[in-house]
Motif scaffolding. Sequence first.
Motif, PDB file in Angstrom:
ATOM      1  N   ASP A 129       0.841  -1.190   0.000  1.00 20.56           N
ATOM      2  CA  ASP A 129       0.000   0.000   0.000  1.00 20.56           C
ATOM      3  C   ASP A 129       0.880   1.246   0.000  1.00 20.56           C
ATOM      4  OD1 ASP A 129      -2.060  -1.837   0.379  1.00 20.56           O
ATOM      5  OD2 ASP A 129      -2.112  -1.522   2.552  1.00 20.56           O
ATOM      6  N   ARG A 132      -1.362   8.494   0.024  1.00 20.84           N
ATOM      7  CA  ARG A 132      -1.364   9.774  -0.669  1.00 20.84           C
ATOM      8  C   ARG A 132      -1.618  10.843   0.379  1.00 20.84           C
ATOM      9  NH1 ARG A 132      -1.080  11.615  -5.519  1.00 20.84           N
ATOM     10  NH2 ARG A 132      -1.281   9.558  -6.484  1.00 20.84           N
ATOM     11  N   GLN A 303      -3.778   3.933  -0.456  1.00 18.60           N
ATOM     12  CA  GLN A 303      -3.928   3.459  -1.827  1.00 18.60           C
ATOM     13  C   GLN A 303      -3.498   1.989  -1.846  1.00 18.60           C
ATOM     14  OE1 GLN A 303      -1.670   6.373  -4.273  1.00 18.60           O
ATOM     15  NE2 GLN A 303      -3.685   7.055  -4.942  1.00 18.60           N
ATOM     16  N   ALA A 306      -0.701  -0.075  -4.301  1.00 21.36           N
ATOM     17  CA  ALA A 306      -0.386   0.843  -5.395  1.00 21.36           C
ATOM     18  C   ALA A 306       1.107   0.941  -5.679  1.00 21.36           C
ATOM     19  CB  ALA A 306      -0.941   2.230  -5.090  1.00 21.36           C
TER      20      ALA A 306
END
Length: 327
Positions: A129, A132, A303, A306
Amino acid sequence: MHTLFLLNPTAGKADCTRTLPQQIAAAAAGAGLAPEDYTIRVTTHAGHARELSRAAAAAAQKAGVELRIFTAGGDGTFNEALTGAHGFDKTAVGCLPYGSGNDFLRTYGTKEEFLDLDAQLAGGAVPIDLMRTSLGLSATICAAGLDAQVAYGIPKFRRIPLCGGEAAYALSIVQQLCGHIGRRVEYVIDGEVLTVDCLMCAVCNGRAYGGGFMAGPEAQPDDGWLDVFIVRKVSRRVIAKLLMLYKNGQHFQNGQLTEAAKPYFIYRRAKSVSLRAADGRGPIIATVDGECAPCKQVSVQVQPLAGHVLLPLPAYQRFTAKKAGVK
């Protein structure tokens, strides 16, 4: 597959470019890599690792080949490369810990494992993960409050003659402890609103920050969740005791706050966190991977999976065994 090494000569106490290229060449030959299979670049300015990694990742994606990027520096250099490679699924980023903090690796293994070039080249990529945040992408921790204020104050003390890293850090701590302690902060954590007189907070995807403070001792960087720790405002005489708990990860065990920590900490698991000052005293200082800035509001969103990071062989084997349920 191509391998790119990004060397930051200003990270840490010694210039890694003096000896590391020769070590890379030896390890690459031992791993069966031909000279054309890898590239060594030296960063020359802030943001350069991000620029180089994005260009290389875009070229690899266009060519349909996998790319490994290893950064030789600290968490800031690693974060730059990870940010540059974000969105390119054929690129993974690893770190060679030549910086001062090197906190990313503490979630996965030891500094010795990550310095082992043979183990790095024999390792593998895993999905994790990312967060952001208001200060950009991060794989580790976004923090705000006293600790961020200390980090933010260090550069001005470094300008004093003969005032090195440790002395500047100590002077910044003294300055903060002599000033106003704590802020009234409004948090929104997955829709829950909390207004707290707090000392600091950490939103954790990884486990460590600040050169080894184990803020999120059980954080799992691939579970889709953030571990949120809010430290309540305390008197100066309690701060030292509290920071020792926090530094050693003794505030959180087996999925819950310890008895010693309960009077001082608030804990939540979340997908999204935002916070803003509620005391009218101006912006809050926040920090992500060594980058500090005053912010009117700090926001963090997870996220899931990601990012793709490289782990040296021992750490990669532990990680994959754990995911497979092997003890």
